[in-house]
Structure formats: C-alpha cells, structure tokens
Design a protein around this motif. Structure first.
Motif, mmCIF file in Angstrom:
data_model
loop_
_atom_site.group_PDB
_atom_site.id
_atom_site.type_symbol
_atom_site.label_atom_id
_atom_site.label_comp_id
_atom_site.label_asym_id
_atom_site.label_seq_id
_atom_site.Cartn_x
_atom_site.Cartn_y
_atom_site.Cartn_z
ATOM 1 N N ALA A 1 0.830 -1.209 0.000
ATOM 2 C CA ALA A 1 0.000 0.000 0.000
ATOM 3 C C ALA A 1 0.862 1.256 0.000
ATOM 4 C CB ALA A 1 -0.926 -0.007 1.213
ATOM 5 N N ALA A 2 1.942 1.254 0.766
ATOM 6 C CA ALA A 2 2.821 2.423 0.828
ATOM 7 C C ALA A 2 3.511 2.653 -0.519
ATOM 8 C CB ALA A 2 3.866 2.230 1.927
ATOM 9 N N ALA A 3 3.994 1.569 -1.141
ATOM 10 C CA ALA A 3 4.649 1.698 -2.438
ATOM 11 C C ALA A 3 3.665 2.190 -3.498
ATOM 12 C CB ALA A 3 5.248 0.352 -2.853
ATOM 13 N N LEU A 4 2.433 1.704 -3.435
ATOM 14 C CA LEU A 4 1.413 2.111 -4.386
ATOM 15 C C LEU A 4 1.079 3.598 -4.236
ATOM 16 C CD1 LEU A 4 -0.689 1.551 -6.554
ATOM 17 C CD2 LEU A 4 -2.233 0.721 -4.760
ATOM 18 N N ALA A 5 0.911 4.038 -2.998
ATOM 19 C CA ALA A 5 0.584 5.453 -2.756
ATOM 20 C C ALA A 5 1.701 6.360 -3.265
ATOM 21 C CB ALA A 5 0.353 5.679 -1.258
ATOM 22 N N ALA A 6 2.934 5.977 -3.027
ATOM 23 C CA ALA A 6 4.073 6.773 -3.494
ATOM 24 C C ALA A 6 4.124 6.810 -5.018
ATOM 25 C CB ALA A 6 5.367 6.209 -2.935
ATOM 26 N N ALA A 7 3.874 5.659 -5.648
ATOM 27 C CA ALA A 7 3.914 5.590 -7.100
ATOM 28 C C ALA A 7 2.821 6.463 -7.707
ATOM 29 C CB ALA A 7 3.755 4.147 -7.558
ATOM 30 N N ARG A 8 1.625 6.398 -7.157
ATOM 31 C CA ARG A 8 0.522 7.215 -7.679
ATOM 32 C C ARG A 8 0.792 8.719 -7.516
ATOM 33 N NH1 ARG A 8 -4.497 3.477 -5.441
ATOM 34 N NH2 ARG A 8 -4.759 2.220 -7.334
ATOM 35 N N ALA A 9 1.564 9.065 -6.486
ATOM 36 C CA ALA A 9 1.886 10.463 -6.245
ATOM 37 C C ALA A 9 3.054 10.941 -7.113
ATOM 38 C CB ALA A 9 2.231 10.666 -4.769
ATOM 39 N N GLY A 10 3.598 10.055 -7.925
ATOM 40 C CA GLY A 10 4.689 10.435 -8.820
ATOM 41 C C GLY A 10 6.053 10.410 -8.198
ATOM 42 N N VAL A 11 6.178 9.803 -7.019
ATOM 43 C CA VAL A 11 7.473 9.765 -6.323
ATOM 44 C C VAL A 11 8.530 9.006 -7.132
ATOM 45 C CG1 VAL A 11 8.668 8.886 -4.266
ATOM 46 C CG2 VAL A 11 6.423 9.988 -4.044
ATOM 47 N N PHE A 12 8.096 8.019 -7.909
ATOM 48 C CA PHE A 12 9.055 7.195 -8.649
ATOM 49 C C PHE A 12 9.151 7.579 -10.129
ATOM 50 C CE2 PHE A 12 7.239 4.081 -5.414
ATOM 51 C CZ PHE A 12 8.190 4.404 -4.472
#
Length: 200
Positions: A186-197
C-alpha cells in the motif's frame, strides 16, 4: 523419448535438480557463503559430486540458479488486472519466501558475504536485476491502464515495496506477517501514484 540432457517433468534429472537446489539453500543457510562448497551440497543432496560439477561448474553458478529457481517458484508475477491486487500479491509472495525455512537465512548469508566478496555482490546484483526485469511488467501494465503516471520507474517501485520486508529480515529480525506485506504494498502504491518514482 526425451533428448539426452533434457529435463522431463517428474524424471530423474528434474528430481536431481530439485535435490541439489534444496541442498544449496540449506548449505548456504547453515554454513554461509564463505564456507559453502559444491562438495558439501552434493553430500547433503545425496548425489555424487561429479553429477553436480557436470551441470554447475562453479559454486557461483549453482547459487545463482538455485536462488532464481526458488524465486520463480515462490514469486510469480501476478496479473489480476488491478495494480493494488498485483502489488499485494507480490508483497505477500516476497514475504512467504523470506519467511520460508531457508529464504531468510540464505539472504542473510549472501548479504553478509557480499560485504567482503565481489563475487557474492555480483551474484546478488544479477539475482535482483533478473527479478526486477520480470516484475517490471506489473508497472508497465498499470501505466497502460492509467493506474500510474507515465514514466513510473518500476525498479524504484519494487525496491520500495520489498525494502520494509527485507529490513525486518536483515536489520530488526522482526517476524513477517501478511499484514506487514500488505502495508508495504500500500505504501509503495501510494508513493507511485503520487509520482514519487517518476524517472524524469
């Protein structure tokens, strides 16, 4: 009739391969990389050492193939049509591997060995590069479905999904639960959706 040297499902070659790979992980877990030897693997597997050396010329080759085969069995690349479900399934598979009898101990042995041995460090890099390239398809599919921003770096997403699980195995020695795997996903998904990666 199978060609010589081919692996027949359920045949003697397949059984020997499974025995040797199981013995490889057990030997790594109990002896560490420095004390690991192909001869010891052969004894543990109950096969003649020439049988092992004929297929795997070096211990590095044997370790890499054993780890890759184990990861393929335990960590399938999910394709549920939904990124949230895919990442959760992947995190749970990583958790299951690390919590298996030899999974965590094998990883600890290799990470410890990599500090002093360039050969071991190369094994780890090759292993992770191979695994990352395979699971990258999850991100590619998600981007095509509009679930993630274009330019999402699949390697970074996967590293951040796995990092909390490996931290517990290698640093804090805390038990791994499915709930922990779900939180990591869930944490990785939230970061990815926010454009962190974002690669750019």
């Amino acid at each position: 009739m199978s060609d010589p040297g081919t692996v027949r499902p359920g045949g003697r070659t397949a059984r020997t391969r499974a025995q040797v790979f199981g013995a490889t992980l057990a030997e790594l877990a109990s002896s560490g990389y420095d004390q690991f030897s192909v001869d010891a693997v052969a004894r543990r597997a109950g096969v003649h050492k020439t049988t092992v050396y004929r297929r795997w010329r070096t211990k590095d080759q044997l370790v890499v193939e054993a780890m890759e085969e184990t990861a393929q069995k335990w960590i399938d690349v999910p394709d549920t049509g939904d990124l949230d479900h895919d990442l959760r399934a992947l995190a749970r598979a990583v958790r299951a591997l690390l919590a298996s009898p030899y999974g965590g101990a094998t990883i600890r042995a290799l990470v410890s060995g990599a500090q002093a041995s360039p050969e071991v460090a190369q094994i780890l890099r090759r292993f992770w590069t191979t695994r990352m390239s395979r699971v990258g398809a999850i991100v590619e599919r998600a981007v095509s479905r509009g679930e993630l921003p274009a330019g999402t770096d699949s390697d970074e997403l996967m590293k951040h999904l796995a990092a909390p699980l490996f931290h517990r195995v290698l640093v804090t020695a805390e038990p791994l639960s499915e709930a922990m795997a779900d939180r990591a996903a869930a944490a990785a998904l939230a970061a990815a959706r926010a454009g962190v990666f974002d690669k750019s």
